[in-house]
Design a protein around this motif. Structure first.
Motif, PDB file in Angstrom:
ATOM      1  N   GLU A   1      10.341 133.662 -17.989  1.00 27.07           N
ATOM      2  CA  GLU A   1      11.436 133.158 -18.809  1.00 27.07           C
ATOM      3  C   GLU A   1      10.986 132.678 -20.183  1.00 27.07           C
ATOM      4  OE1 GLU A   1      14.899 133.159 -17.878  1.00 27.07           O
ATOM      5  OE2 GLU A   1      13.868 134.678 -16.678  1.00 27.07           O
ATOM      6  N   VAL A   2       9.851 131.987 -20.246  1.00 27.31           N
ATOM      7  CA  VAL A   2       9.420 131.484 -21.552  1.00 27.31           C
ATOM      8  C   VAL A   2       8.988 132.629 -22.457  1.00 27.31           C
ATOM      9  CG1 VAL A   2       6.951 131.060 -21.101  1.00 27.31           C
ATOM     10  CG2 VAL A   2       8.226 129.552 -22.640  1.00 27.31           C
TER      11      VAL A   2
ATOM     12  N   PRO B   1       1.953 120.903 -19.056  1.00 26.98           N
ATOM     13  CA  PRO B   1       3.050 120.550 -19.953  1.00 26.98           C
ATOM     14  C   PRO B   1       3.812 119.293 -19.548  1.00 26.98           C
ATOM     15  CG  PRO B   1       3.059 122.906 -19.523  1.00 26.98           C
ATOM     16  CD  PRO B   1       2.060 122.301 -18.580  1.00 26.98           C
ATOM     17  N   LEU B   2       3.696 118.872 -18.285  1.00 29.09           N
ATOM     18  CA  LEU B   2       4.371 117.654 -17.834  1.00 29.09           C
ATOM     19  C   LEU B   2       3.550 116.393 -18.099  1.00 29.09           C
ATOM     20  CD1 LEU B   2       5.903 118.872 -14.468  1.00 29.09           C
ATOM     21  CD2 LEU B   2       7.150 118.207 -16.524  1.00 29.09           C
ATOM     22  N   ASP B   3       2.330 116.567 -18.551  1.00 27.33           N
ATOM     23  CA  ASP B   3       1.448 115.435 -18.812  1.00 27.33           C
ATOM     24  C   ASP B   3       1.565 115.043 -20.280  1.00 27.33           C
ATOM     25  OD1 ASP B   3      -0.536 113.581 -19.136  1.00 27.33           O
ATOM     26  OD2 ASP B   3      -2.176 114.885 -18.488  1.00 27.33           O
TER      27      ASP B   3
ATOM     28  N   ARG C   1      16.238 126.231 -14.683  1.00 25.98           N
ATOM     29  CA  ARG C   1      17.355 126.791 -15.447  1.00 25.98           C
ATOM     30  C   ARG C   1      16.859 127.028 -16.864  1.00 25.98           C
ATOM     31  NH1 ARG C   1      19.919 122.694 -12.360  1.00 25.98           N
ATOM     32  NH2 ARG C   1      21.422 123.510 -10.863  1.00 25.98           N
ATOM     33  N   THR C   2      16.898 128.255 -17.307  1.00 20.54           N
ATOM     34  CA  THR C   2      16.278 128.593 -18.586  1.00 20.54           C
ATOM     35  C   THR C   2      17.255 129.174 -19.598  1.00 20.54           C
ATOM     36  OG1 THR C   2      15.674 130.783 -17.760  1.00 20.54           O
ATOM     37  CG2 THR C   2      14.047 129.022 -17.494  1.00 20.54           C
TER      38      THR C   2
ATOM     39  N   LEU D   1      11.239 122.880 -20.754  1.00 17.52           N
ATOM     40  CA  LEU D   1      11.739 123.547 -19.552  1.00 17.52           C
ATOM     41  C   LEU D   1      11.244 122.876 -18.279  1.00 17.52           C
ATOM     42  CD1 LEU D   1      11.412 127.308 -20.600  1.00 17.52           C
ATOM     43  CD2 LEU D   1      13.524 125.980 -20.355  1.00 17.52           C
ATOM     44  N   LEU D   2       9.961 122.509 -18.232  1.00 17.07           N
ATOM     45  CA  LEU D   2       9.447 121.866 -17.032  1.00 17.07           C
ATOM     46  C   LEU D   2      10.037 120.476 -16.847  1.00 17.07           C
ATOM     47  CD1 LEU D   2       7.236 124.236 -17.209  1.00 17.07           C
ATOM     48  CD2 LEU D   2       5.841 122.674 -15.871  1.00 17.07           C
ATOM     49  N   HIS D   3      10.229 119.748 -17.930  1.00 20.06           N
ATOM     50  CA  HIS D   3      10.879 118.445 -17.788  1.00 20.06           C
ATOM     51  C   HIS D   3      12.340 118.600 -17.339  1.00 20.06           C
ATOM     52  CE1 HIS D   3       7.425 116.577 -19.893  1.00 20.06           C
ATOM     53  NE2 HIS D   3       7.813 115.506 -19.243  1.00 20.06           N
TER      54      HIS D   3
END
Length: 278
Positions: free
Chosen positions: A170-171, A129-131, A212-213, A201-203
């Motif tokens: 959390e997700v 997800p960060l890519d 922190r969610t 969330l990951l960003h």
């Protein structure tokens, strides 16, 4: 175990500290000594991550692949013109340049890899997800055909790279999905929303250096819960078993799945019941 945002931040720290510099590489512990000697004195070109994997690229020598596992730590320090202190504890790999130094301890993997081996590791991983170039459809194709619980598939790094136990719990809560719901019962729109939330969330984790969610509308109830639980409540269900759900008040539950603990709210995340007629 560190999750994807932690490795992304670590890659950035190592890149900022060493990129462009000739690096002295050693293995005070001795387990990486032969490879360290091969890398020593070469210029560090790049540091990058994919999911929970870290890569260091140096000129004219193989890359270094690191997986921190449960206990690994890679501490990066600014020399500020001072001497580098003697190693403390079991330092698997030490990097030293004119500007910085860093010690790796306790990693599950610390190895040199050829370009082909590097590519093979990446090929085994699901989209991250960060890519920004990640293709979530690769994950959806796996999930949409599988009877395996979505809670297990999100932790499978060949399906989605970088998601660990906290983000998993959390997700799924944020999208009202029971962790034991079979992957193939999700609708494509549900998965798309899940993926988009993981990206955010990951960003956020990369930016904040912490997971922190909580949505803003639940900040007040989280502050009250923090007083009762004696610790700062930053998440909805992760490690809050036995405590009231921040949204509905039901008791948060836990159960083991594939040797990792699940956390969920039985009211906000009801058991999936198929409407199919048998």
């Amino acid at each position: 175990m560190p999750e994807g945002h932690t490795l992304h931040r670590l890659a950035t720290s190592l890149r900022d500290a060493f990129a462009g510099d000739v690096v002295r590489v050693s293995s005070p512990q001795g387990r990486f000594a032969e490879s360290a000697a091969q890398l020593d004195g070469h210029r560090l070109v790049e540091a990058s991550s994919r999911g929970k994997h870290l890569f260091l690229d140096l000129e004219d020598v193989p890359s270094v692949h690191v997986h921190l596992g449960l206990y690994g730590k890679f501490a990066v320090h600014d020399r500020r013109g001072g001497e580098v202190p003697d190693p403390v504890g079991q330092v698997r790999m030490r990097l030293v340049s004119e500007r910085s130094w860093a010690d790796l301890r306790g990693a599950t993997a610390c190895e040199t890899v050829t370009p082909e081996e590097h590519a093979a590791i990446l090929a085994r991983l699901g989209p991250d997800p960060l890519d920004p170039a990640a293709d979530p459809l690769l994950a959806w194709e796996r999930i949409s055909r599988s009877k395996v619980a979505i809670g297990a598939m999100l932790m499978d790094q060949t399906v989605v790279a970088g998601v660990g136990n906290v983000y998993r719990a959390e997700v799924l809560f944020r999208h009202r999905l029971h962790p034991l719901r079979p992957g193939r019962t999700l609708r494509r729109g549900q998965f798309a929303a899940l993926w988009e939330d993981l990206v955010v969330l990951l960003h956020d984790g990369v930016r904040d250096g912490a997971i922190r969610t909580l949505r803003p509308e639940h900040a007040a109830v989280a502050r009250e819960a923090s007083k009762v639980e004696g610790r700062r409540v930053r998440n909805y269900v992760y490690r809050r078993q036995g405590q009231p759900c921040l949204v509905c008040g039901a008791t948060v539950r836990t159960e083991e799945l594939q040797q990792r603990n699940l956390f969920w709210c039985p009211r906000c995340q009801p058991v999936f019941r198929s409407r199919a007629v048998v």
